[in-house]
Design a protein around this motif. Sequence first.
Motif, short mmCIF file in Angstrom:
data_model
loop_
_atom_site.label_atom_id
_atom_site.label_comp_id
_atom_site.label_asym_id
_atom_site.label_seq_id
_atom_site.Cartn_x
_atom_site.Cartn_y
_atom_site.Cartn_z
N PHE A 105 49.95 -53.26 9.34
CA PHE A 105 51.03 -53.85 8.55
C PHE A 105 51.52 -55.15 9.20
CE2 PHE A 105 51.16 -49.58 6.83
CZ PHE A 105 51.46 -49.80 5.49
N PHE A 106 51.59 -55.16 10.52
CA PHE A 106 52.05 -56.36 11.22
C PHE A 106 51.12 -57.53 10.96
CE2 PHE A 106 51.64 -59.00 15.07
CZ PHE A 106 52.90 -59.56 15.09
N TYR A 107 49.82 -57.30 11.04
CA TYR A 107 48.87 -58.39 10.83
C TYR A 107 48.93 -58.90 9.39
CZ TYR A 107 44.51 -60.99 10.60
OH TYR A 107 43.58 -61.98 10.41
N MET A 108 49.03 -57.99 8.42
CA MET A 108 49.08 -58.41 7.02
C MET A 108 50.35 -59.19 6.72
SD MET A 108 46.26 -57.73 5.70
CE MET A 108 46.73 -58.23 4.04
N SER A 109 51.47 -58.82 7.38
CA SER A 109 52.70 -59.57 7.17
C SER A 109 52.59 -61.00 7.72
CB SER A 109 53.87 -58.85 7.85
OG SER A 109 53.73 -58.85 9.26
N MET A 110 51.73 -61.17 8.74
CA MET A 110 51.54 -62.51 9.32
C MET A 110 50.53 -63.34 8.51
SD MET A 110 53.45 -62.83 12.03
CE MET A 110 52.64 -64.21 12.81
N SER A 111 49.53 -62.70 7.93
CA SER A 111 48.44 -63.43 7.30
C SER A 111 48.57 -63.54 5.78
CB SER A 111 47.10 -62.77 7.63
OG SER A 111 47.08 -61.43 7.16
N PHE A 112 49.37 -62.68 5.16
CA PHE A 112 49.48 -62.67 3.70
C PHE A 112 50.93 -62.93 3.30
CE2 PHE A 112 50.08 -60.45 -0.39
CZ PHE A 112 49.14 -61.12 -1.15
N ASN A 113 51.16 -64.02 2.56
CA ASN A 113 52.51 -64.40 2.14
C ASN A 113 52.58 -64.39 0.62
OD1 ASN A 113 55.03 -65.51 1.72
ND2 ASN A 113 54.76 -67.20 3.14
N PRO A 114 53.06 -63.29 0.01
CA PRO A 114 53.09 -63.22 -1.46
C PRO A 114 54.05 -64.23 -2.09
CG PRO A 114 54.23 -61.34 -0.48
CD PRO A 114 53.55 -62.06 0.64
#
Length: 420
Positions: free
Chosen positions: A316-325
């Motif tokens: 979840f931490f990595y996706m919050s850093m790499s994906f910005n909806p």
Amino acid sequence: MLETIKNAWRTPDIRQKILFTLLILFLYRIGTSFIPVAGVNPAYIAAQVEKYEILGFLNLLSGGSFSQFTIFALGISPYITASIVLNLLTFAIPALERLAKEGGEEGKEKIQRITRYVAMGLALIESLGIIMGMSGALTSTDFFSYLTIAIQLTAGSAIAMWMAEKISEKGIGNGMSLIIFVGIVSQLPSYFISLFVNIFAGTMSFWVLLPIIVIFVGIVAGVVYIDNAERRIMVQYAKRVVGRKMFGGQSTHIPMKLNGAGVLPIIFAMTLLQFPLMISQFWPNSGFSIWYQGFMYSGGIPYSLLFGLLIYGFSFFYMSMSFNPIEISKQLQQNGGFIPGIRPGRPTSDYMARISSRLTAFGGLFLALLATVPTMIMSLVGVRMAMQATGILISVSVALETTKQLETLLLVRHYKGFLK
């Protein structure tokens, strides 16, 4: 994959990138195999690696150089730890957050430079912790010997970091992933040789190969399936009239990978578990050091649960850093795009964030189970695999990622030729 590699080799500029990558990896393997650290008994280190699972994983990431204690014994693990620390500090320090979001390419370069400095500091701390915790491997225990060995290990980590960056800049694929990949794959021949020697010598049953083959094939198939799986969000663009021409009206999609974080959550989790162990070596007789070493070395259910939870959280931490909806929603709205049935703006970003959370929940659970369950099964059977499930995941994912980059380079070159 083989057809892609064959076509890439026929292209002169891509062939030059491939040869450059192979040259750097060859030089790295020379350092991991033939340049030992002075003042250390490698046999003692190898015995400790065989005894403790966490040291075995560190040896896996370094391509076997840790057990031989060559100059690349630390590999790029300090750089990975530094990346984790900088990403966490980005949320806590406003200056770093502004630098990451508003600095552009110059800001990214500054953060990259800070990451290198932090990595060198961590490499020095980790090297001191390792040699203080394994003082039995040193031929001399005076201060000068500790300092000399620490400098050698830190310099080796700096060279490995430089090689990884050069591969990413001028070669094919992600340099950090490829260095880990080549280290993992290089250990396969010696494993299978020792396995068949034990079988022919009668010390191991031939039927032991069955669970190894079944688990290996199952993990590879699962990794390929999950790595290629994606959710496609349909996007429709409205028609616009500019002058006498009409634009838009076409449909496309936004691909969202099921395992968007790749292997990084596993690497982050293991590196984070290693760091307190390295620090505790400065006070080997303290209560925390004794407890933590027993906890880490046991490799039991509590350790596996903590390892799995860290992997799940880092996904979840990595996706919050790499994906910005929110940013994707703004870009869609500015270009006249919308998701059918979803209003533009905030509803679109909430919809994409909800889908991303569901995909990450499944992908993180898959990574956590993959990193813990096969290892526990093989320990119950009493057989050591050629590489852990983590190593198989890293190898397969890096191979697929590199192949996709080759396909992209071939596609770009095809379009350039078409435009000419």
